[in-house]
Design an enzyme around this catalytic site. Sequence first.
Site, mmCIF file in Angstrom:
data_model
loop_
_atom_site.group_PDB
_atom_site.id
_atom_site.type_symbol
_atom_site.label_atom_id
_atom_site.label_comp_id
_atom_site.label_asym_id
_atom_site.label_seq_id
_atom_site.Cartn_x
_atom_site.Cartn_y
_atom_site.Cartn_z
ATOM 1 C CG ASP A 10 -34.955 -44.591 -37.495
ATOM 2 O OD1 ASP A 10 -35.990 -44.829 -36.841
ATOM 3 O OD2 ASP A 10 -34.938 -44.581 -38.740
ATOM 4 C CG HIS A 27 -40.398 -46.075 -28.673
ATOM 5 N ND1 HIS A 27 -39.591 -45.741 -29.731
ATOM 6 C CD2 HIS A 27 -41.659 -46.180 -29.190
ATOM 7 C CE1 HIS A 27 -40.319 -45.641 -30.836
ATOM 8 N NE2 HIS A 27 -41.579 -45.906 -30.531
ATOM 9 C CG LEU A 121 -22.767 -34.255 -22.544
ATOM 10 C CD1 LEU A 121 -21.883 -34.328 -23.784
ATOM 11 C CD2 LEU A 121 -23.378 -35.625 -22.288
HETATM 12 C C1 IPE Z 1 -36.488 -39.720 -37.330
HETATM 13 O O1 IPE Z 1 -36.923 -41.044 -37.338
HETATM 14 C C2 IPE Z 1 -36.920 -39.039 -36.089
HETATM 15 C C3 IPE Z 1 -36.431 -39.599 -34.828
HETATM 16 C C4 IPE Z 1 -35.568 -40.567 -34.653
HETATM 17 C C5 IPE Z 1 -36.962 -38.966 -33.662
HETATM 18 P P1 IPE Z 1 -38.194 -41.499 -38.165
HETATM 19 O O2 IPE Z 1 -38.247 -42.983 -38.024
HETATM 20 O O3 IPE Z 1 -39.382 -40.748 -37.741
HETATM 21 O O4 IPE Z 1 -37.801 -41.073 -39.649
HETATM 22 P P2 IPE Z 1 -38.418 -41.485 -41.056
HETATM 23 O O5 IPE Z 1 -39.884 -41.266 -40.976
HETATM 24 O O6 IPE Z 1 -38.088 -42.938 -41.272
HETATM 25 O O7 IPE Z 1 -37.712 -40.615 -42.040
HETATM 26 C C1 IPE Z 2 -36.994 -43.992 -33.544
HETATM 27 O O1 IPE Z 2 -37.364 -45.311 -33.715
HETATM 28 C C2 IPE Z 2 -37.696 -43.356 -32.379
HETATM 29 C C3 IPE Z 2 -38.704 -42.348 -32.735
HETATM 30 C C4 IPE Z 2 -38.950 -41.890 -33.923
HETATM 31 C C5 IPE Z 2 -39.486 -41.811 -31.641
HETATM 32 P P1 IPE Z 2 -38.578 -45.694 -34.658
HETATM 33 O O2 IPE Z 2 -39.815 -45.762 -33.818
HETATM 34 O O3 IPE Z 2 -38.657 -44.798 -35.822
HETATM 35 O O4 IPE Z 2 -38.164 -47.164 -35.093
HETATM 36 P P2 IPE Z 2 -38.397 -47.829 -36.522
HETATM 37 O O5 IPE Z 2 -37.785 -46.919 -37.547
HETATM 38 O O6 IPE Z 2 -39.873 -47.963 -36.697
HETATM 39 O O7 IPE Z 2 -37.697 -49.136 -36.410
HETATM 40 MG MG MG Z 3 -37.879 -44.886 -37.705
#
Ligand code: IPE
Ligand code: IPE
Ligand code: MG
Length: 244
Positions: A10, A27, A121
């Site tokens: 995240d 990303h 792995l």
């Molecule tokens: C969780 O991250 C899912 C992934 C990293 C793929 P999110 O950014 O979607 O989670 P929430 O919405 O903050 O809980």
């Molecule tokens: C996690 O990073 C990746 C996915 C959920 C695909 P985020 O896109 O949730 O990044 P933040 O939380 O907005 O910084």
């Molecule tokens: Mg996020």
Amino acid sequence: MPRHVAIIMDGNGRWAKKRFLPRIAGHRRGVSNVRSTVSACIEKGIEHLTLFAFSSENWRRPADEVSLLMQLFSLALENEINKLHEAGIRFRAIGDLERFDPRLRHLIANAETLTAGNRALTLTVAANYGGRWDIMQAVNSMTAAQPGKVYAESDLLQYLSMAYAPEPDLFIRTGGEQRVSNFLLWQLAYTEMYFTDTLWPDFDAAAFDLALASFKNRERRFGRTSEQVKLADAEVPEPVAVKR
Ligand code: IPE
Ligand code: IPE
Ligand code: MG
């Protein structure tokens, strides 16, 4: 060393925002960080790395971000799968893949087939994955054969989407949030949890080492007392048998 590390990657969006870049740039950086994390796991002899790439709730994001994420996923598979194979990595995807377009599903299926015999792995990518979905699909498959039967917890294991792996020993969530966000709900029952403010694109080898050092200092008691654990030392059995 943990046998199985599961990561919620995240913070890509915030990484990009801090640099006045579009979210997709974060990303992209996130994908390149997957590469270095995979290498680190191989170096350390970790057997399973499971990465949360796209949750069943992430469809709620703006359509353009969702579609760019799908493109990125396809591109990463196309570009990396041969390298993964050469490195002896087995690739698996878990989640409700039906919702992805046929091209992406095809790429996933090919990647799984190509790498099925590898054991350096096992890299599992959770895509359109939800822990509740996983439990429900397992329950539905399990009960379909013998309706009305009373089942034990251990009966469910073979139907869960990660039946091929032991439960995660270490869970890592980057990006500062301290929640599970519907990741591996069943399998995390006795997993050691590690949360860091480091954003996923910044989660480098040193940050990973900190997480592993924290894991090393944990005493996994599985319900027993500390004294019992010290007596049994390395022979602490896991609470449930896991089918490999
Ligand atoms: C969780 O991250 C899912 C992934 C990293 C793929 P999110 O950014 O979607 O989670 P929430 O919405 O903050 O809980
Ligand atoms: C996690 O990073 C990746 C996915 C959920 C695909 P985020 O896109 O949730 O990044 P933040 O939380 O907005 O910084
Ligand atoms: Mg996020």
